[in-house]
Design a protein around this motif. Structure first.
Motif, PDB file in Angstrom:
ATOM      1  N   VAL A  45      52.585  14.020 -24.656  1.00  0.00           N
ATOM      2  CA  VAL A  45      53.883  14.662 -24.898  1.00  0.00           C
ATOM      3  C   VAL A  45      54.813  14.606 -23.685  1.00  0.00           C
ATOM      4  CG1 VAL A  45      52.906  16.239 -26.607  1.00  0.00           C
ATOM      5  CG2 VAL A  45      53.017  16.929 -24.198  1.00  0.00           C
ATOM      6  N   GLN A  46      54.278  14.240 -22.514  1.00  0.00           N
ATOM      7  CA  GLN A  46      55.122  14.223 -21.320  1.00  0.00           C
ATOM      8  C   GLN A  46      54.727  13.057 -20.429  1.00  0.00           C
ATOM      9  OE1 GLN A  46      55.740  18.025 -19.260  1.00  0.00           O
ATOM     10  NE2 GLN A  46      55.506  16.993 -17.273  1.00  0.00           N
ATOM     11  N   ASP A  47      55.749  12.326 -19.953  1.00  0.00           N
ATOM     12  CA  ASP A  47      55.533  11.257 -18.971  1.00  0.00           C
ATOM     13  C   ASP A  47      56.012  11.750 -17.620  1.00  0.00           C
ATOM     14  OD1 ASP A  47      56.231   8.162 -20.860  1.00  0.00           O
ATOM     15  OD2 ASP A  47      54.554   9.571 -20.874  1.00  0.00           O
ATOM     16  N   ASN A  48      55.229  11.475 -16.583  1.00  0.00           N
ATOM     17  CA  ASN A  48      55.612  11.844 -15.208  1.00  0.00           C
ATOM     18  C   ASN A  48      55.742  10.576 -14.374  1.00  0.00           C
ATOM     19  OD1 ASN A  48      55.449  14.518 -15.921  1.00  0.00           O
ATOM     20  ND2 ASN A  48      53.389  14.806 -15.112  1.00  0.00           N
ATOM     21  N   HIS A  49      56.568  10.667 -13.336  1.00  0.00           N
ATOM     22  CA  HIS A  49      56.782   9.532 -12.430  1.00  0.00           C
ATOM     23  C   HIS A  49      57.010  10.126 -11.043  1.00  0.00           C
ATOM     24  CE1 HIS A  49      59.318   5.633 -11.557  1.00  0.00           C
ATOM     25  NE2 HIS A  49      58.432   5.890 -10.612  1.00  0.00           N
ATOM     26  N   VAL A  58      48.616  12.768   0.142  1.00  0.00           N
ATOM     27  CA  VAL A  58      47.659  13.266  -0.872  1.00  0.00           C
ATOM     28  C   VAL A  58      48.386  14.253  -1.764  1.00  0.00           C
ATOM     29  CG1 VAL A  58      45.519  14.561  -1.262  1.00  0.00           C
ATOM     30  CG2 VAL A  58      45.666  12.938   0.637  1.00  0.00           C
ATOM     31  N   ARG A  59      48.376  13.984  -3.072  1.00  0.00           N
ATOM     32  CA  ARG A  59      48.889  14.930  -4.059  1.00  0.00           C
ATOM     33  C   ARG A  59      47.700  15.417  -4.886  1.00  0.00           C
ATOM     34  NH1 ARG A  59      54.746  14.197  -5.555  1.00  0.00           N
ATOM     35  NH2 ARG A  59      55.620  12.543  -4.216  1.00  0.00           N
ATOM     36  N   GLY A  60      47.404  16.697  -4.791  1.00  0.00           N
ATOM     37  CA  GLY A  60      46.264  17.232  -5.551  1.00  0.00           C
ATOM     38  C   GLY A  60      45.421  18.125  -4.666  1.00  0.00           C
ATOM     39  N   GLY A  71      45.365  16.474 -20.229  1.00  0.00           N
ATOM     40  CA  GLY A  71      44.692  15.193 -19.997  1.00  0.00           C
ATOM     41  C   GLY A  71      45.741  14.258 -19.411  1.00  0.00           C
ATOM     42  N   LYS A  72      45.359  13.353 -18.508  1.00  0.00           N
ATOM     43  CA  LYS A  72      46.334  12.469 -17.844  1.00  0.00           C
ATOM     44  C   LYS A  72      45.851  11.023 -17.878  1.00  0.00           C
ATOM     45  CE  LYS A  72      47.437  16.314 -14.845  1.00  0.00           C
ATOM     46  NZ  LYS A  72      47.024  16.988 -13.608  1.00  0.00           N
ATOM     47  N   LEU A  73      46.797  10.139 -18.227  1.00  0.00           N
ATOM     48  CA  LEU A  73      46.537   8.696 -18.205  1.00  0.00           C
ATOM     49  C   LEU A  73      47.422   8.112 -17.108  1.00  0.00           C
ATOM     50  CD1 LEU A  73      45.149   6.214 -19.451  1.00  0.00           C
ATOM     51  CD2 LEU A  73      47.011   6.121 -21.130  1.00  0.00           C
ATOM     52  N   LEU A 118      39.946  18.197 -12.338  1.00  0.00           N
ATOM     53  CA  LEU A 118      40.999  18.224 -11.325  1.00  0.00           C
ATOM     54  C   LEU A 118      41.473  16.784 -11.127  1.00  0.00           C
ATOM     55  CD1 LEU A 118      39.203  20.472  -8.684  1.00  0.00           C
ATOM     56  CD2 LEU A 118      41.213  21.163 -10.027  1.00  0.00           C
ATOM     57  N   HIS A 119      42.737  16.626 -10.801  1.00  0.00           N
ATOM     58  CA  HIS A 119      43.305  15.290 -10.545  1.00  0.00           C
ATOM     59  C   HIS A 119      44.043  15.289  -9.218  1.00  0.00           C
ATOM     60  CE1 HIS A 119      46.628  12.213 -11.062  1.00  0.00           C
ATOM     61  NE2 HIS A 119      45.503  11.531 -10.901  1.00  0.00           N
ATOM     62  N   GLY A 120      43.890  14.179  -8.504  1.00  0.00           N
ATOM     63  CA  GLY A 120      44.661  13.995  -7.274  1.00  0.00           C
ATOM     64  C   GLY A 120      44.622  12.540  -6.865  1.00  0.00           C
ATOM     65  N   PHE A 121      45.504  12.161  -5.951  1.00  0.00           N
ATOM     66  CA  PHE A 121      45.457  10.796  -5.430  1.00  0.00           C
ATOM     67  C   PHE A 121      45.939  10.759  -3.990  1.00  0.00           C
ATOM     68  CE2 PHE A 121      49.999   9.853  -5.499  1.00  0.00           C
ATOM     69  CZ  PHE A 121      50.519  10.494  -6.625  1.00  0.00           C
ATOM     70  N   TYR A 137      52.483  19.937 -21.953  1.00  0.00           N
ATOM     71  CA  TYR A 137      53.646  20.099 -21.089  1.00  0.00           C
ATOM     72  C   TYR A 137      53.265  20.817 -19.801  1.00  0.00           C
ATOM     73  CZ  TYR A 137      56.024  18.882 -25.411  1.00  0.00           C
ATOM     74  OH  TYR A 137      56.401  18.224 -26.554  1.00  0.00           O
ATOM     75  N   TRP A 138      54.053  20.575 -18.780  1.00  0.00           N
ATOM     76  CA  TRP A 138      53.877  21.301 -17.521  1.00  0.00           C
ATOM     77  C   TRP A 138      54.110  22.785 -17.743  1.00  0.00           C
ATOM     78  CZ3 TRP A 138      58.178  22.822 -13.960  1.00  0.00           C
ATOM     79  CH2 TRP A 138      57.684  23.335 -12.746  1.00  0.00           C
ATOM     80  N   ASP A 139      53.229  23.588 -17.143  1.00  0.00           N
ATOM     81  CA  ASP A 139      53.435  25.039 -17.211  1.00  0.00           C
ATOM     82  C   ASP A 139      53.048  25.616 -15.861  1.00  0.00           C
ATOM     83  OD1 ASP A 139      53.305  27.604 -19.481  1.00  0.00           O
ATOM     84  OD2 ASP A 139      52.522  27.902 -17.462  1.00  0.00           O
ATOM     85  N   ARG A 140      54.050  26.021 -15.089  1.00  0.00           N
ATOM     86  CA  ARG A 140      53.841  26.457 -13.699  1.00  0.00           C
ATOM     87  C   ARG A 140      52.802  27.569 -13.609  1.00  0.00           C
ATOM     88  NH1 ARG A 140      57.260  25.793  -9.229  1.00  0.00           N
ATOM     89  NH2 ARG A 140      59.121  25.349 -10.468  1.00  0.00           N
ATOM     90  N   ASP A 141      52.802  28.464 -14.615  1.00  0.00           N
ATOM     91  CA  ASP A 141      51.864  29.600 -14.559  1.00  0.00           C
ATOM     92  C   ASP A 141      50.419  29.159 -14.776  1.00  0.00           C
ATOM     93  OD1 ASP A 141      54.266  31.678 -16.317  1.00  0.00           O
ATOM     94  OD2 ASP A 141      54.016  31.268 -14.161  1.00  0.00           O
ATOM     95  N   CYS A 142      50.230  28.018 -15.442  1.00  0.00           N
ATOM     96  CA  CYS A 142      48.868  27.543 -15.711  1.00  0.00           C
ATOM     97  C   CYS A 142      48.362  26.605 -14.606  1.00  0.00           C
ATOM     98  CB  CYS A 142      48.831  26.790 -17.044  1.00  0.00           C
ATOM     99  SG  CYS A 142      49.176  27.831 -18.466  1.00  0.00           S
ATOM    100  N   GLU A 143      49.270  26.204 -13.700  1.00  0.00           N
ATOM    101  CA  GLU A 143      48.892  25.258 -12.649  1.00  0.00           C
ATOM    102  C   GLU A 143      47.935  25.873 -11.645  1.00  0.00           C
ATOM    103  OE1 GLU A 143      52.509  23.969 -10.631  1.00  0.00           O
ATOM    104  OE2 GLU A 143      51.948  21.911 -11.083  1.00  0.00           O
ATOM    105  N   ARG A 144      46.925  25.117 -11.207  1.00  0.00           N
ATOM    106  CA  ARG A 144      46.057  25.528 -10.098  1.00  0.00           C
ATOM    107  C   ARG A 144      45.899  24.332  -9.155  1.00  0.00           C
ATOM    108  NH1 ARG A 144      47.104  29.249 -12.560  1.00  0.00           N
ATOM    109  NH2 ARG A 144      45.846  31.046 -13.242  1.00  0.00           N
ATOM    110  N   ALA A 168      53.305  21.815   0.985  1.00  0.00           N
ATOM    111  CA  ALA A 168      52.888  23.162   1.435  1.00  0.00           C
ATOM    112  C   ALA A 168      51.902  23.763   0.432  1.00  0.00           C
ATOM    113  CB  ALA A 168      54.118  24.050   1.583  1.00  0.00           C
ATOM    114  N   LYS A 169      52.162  23.498  -0.849  1.00  0.00           N
ATOM    115  CA  LYS A 169      51.276  24.027  -1.906  1.00  0.00           C
ATOM    116  C   LYS A 169      49.867  23.473  -1.734  1.00  0.00           C
ATOM    117  CE  LYS A 169      51.396  22.185  -6.097  1.00  0.00           C
ATOM    118  NZ  LYS A 169      51.803  21.829  -7.478  1.00  0.00           N
ATOM    119  N   ASP A 170      49.738  22.202  -1.474  1.00  0.00           N
ATOM    120  CA  ASP A 170      48.406  21.593  -1.366  1.00  0.00           C
ATOM    121  C   ASP A 170      47.724  21.977  -0.062  1.00  0.00           C
ATOM    122  OD1 ASP A 170      49.268  18.529  -3.139  1.00  0.00           O
ATOM    123  OD2 ASP A 170      48.718  20.533  -3.848  1.00  0.00           O
TER     124      ASP A 170
END
Ligand code: T46
Length: 185
Positions: A45-49, A58-60, A71-73, A118-121, A137-144, A168-170
């Motif tokens: 339902v959502q594409d990210n770039h 490092v993101r994650g 789920g992420k492809l 968990l996902h990161g790169f 969809y992205w949901d800030r409150d569900c993000e960890r 800073a978040k990571d």
């Protein structure tokens, strides 16, 4: 299509074929029916770039909890990254185990990371562009966010904590020990 599975059940590395000619190449990078055949159900339902300008970014490690697990492809369309999924499904025989794969503009490979991971790169080049399809969809409150370099995970990142470039978040992410029953098999 080349498919690779791992002892961490659920993660799939796939490489769609490229049809080359004197102009360059053509590749079907996403085909819902083919993806379902190989065990990637969608729907997406959502594409990210994202663009990461330097090597060693490092993101994650990120995930979203219920009611919006994603789920992420993932694929890298410029430069290259080392992409990682970590099994955090409570009760999984591979809980805490990780899979890493190089995704690049050159190899055209994609990594499917189901919910419960968990996902990161880490970028392996300057100007790495990553594009990924998400099943919710992205949901800030569900993000960890969980520490990318947590010693309990011992992920074999291609960058040291001294040299890694983080948001800073990571930099302020949770220890892996706080991941107990976020997801159930
Ligand atoms: C994830 C996301 C973010 N944003 C906004 C929120 C921030 O203002 C800005 C940057 O977000 P963030 O710093 O969380 O971006 P990344 O560090 O690349 O996060 C991603 O990194 C790893 C690799 C992931 O798998 C996730 O998709 C995601 O967590 O984009 C949105 O508007 N929509 C979104 O879906």
């Amino acid at each position: 299509m080349e498919i690779q599975t791992f002892n961490v059940a659920g993660i799939i590395l796939l490489t769609p074929p490229r049809f080359g000619d004197e102009r360059g190449y053509f590749s079907e990078t996403f085909n819902a029916a083919r993806m379902k055949e190989i065990g990637i159900p969608g729907p997406f339902v959502q594409d990210n770039h994202s663009l990461s300008r330097a090597r060693g970014i490092v993101r994650g490690l990120h995930c979203q909890l219920s009611p919006h697990p994603q789920g992420k492809l993932v694929r890298c369309t410029r430069g290259s990254i080392w992409d990682v999924g970590v099994d955090i499904r409570a009760g999984s025989p591979t809980f805490g185990q990780w899979v890493g794969a190089t995704l690049s503009e050159e190899n055209g490979s994609q990594l499917w990371i189901p919910t419960g991971f968990l996902h990161g790169f880490c970028t392996l080049s300057e100007n790495a562009e990553v594009q990924y399809k998400c099943t919710d969809y992205w949901d800030r409150d569900c993000e960890r966010s969980v520490r990318w370099d947590d010693p309990l995970l011992a992920i074999d990142w291609p960058v040291t904590p001294k040299d890694a470039i983080l948001s800073a978040k990571d930099a302020d992410a949770l220890p892996f020990s706080s991941v107990d029953d976020w997801f159930h098999m």
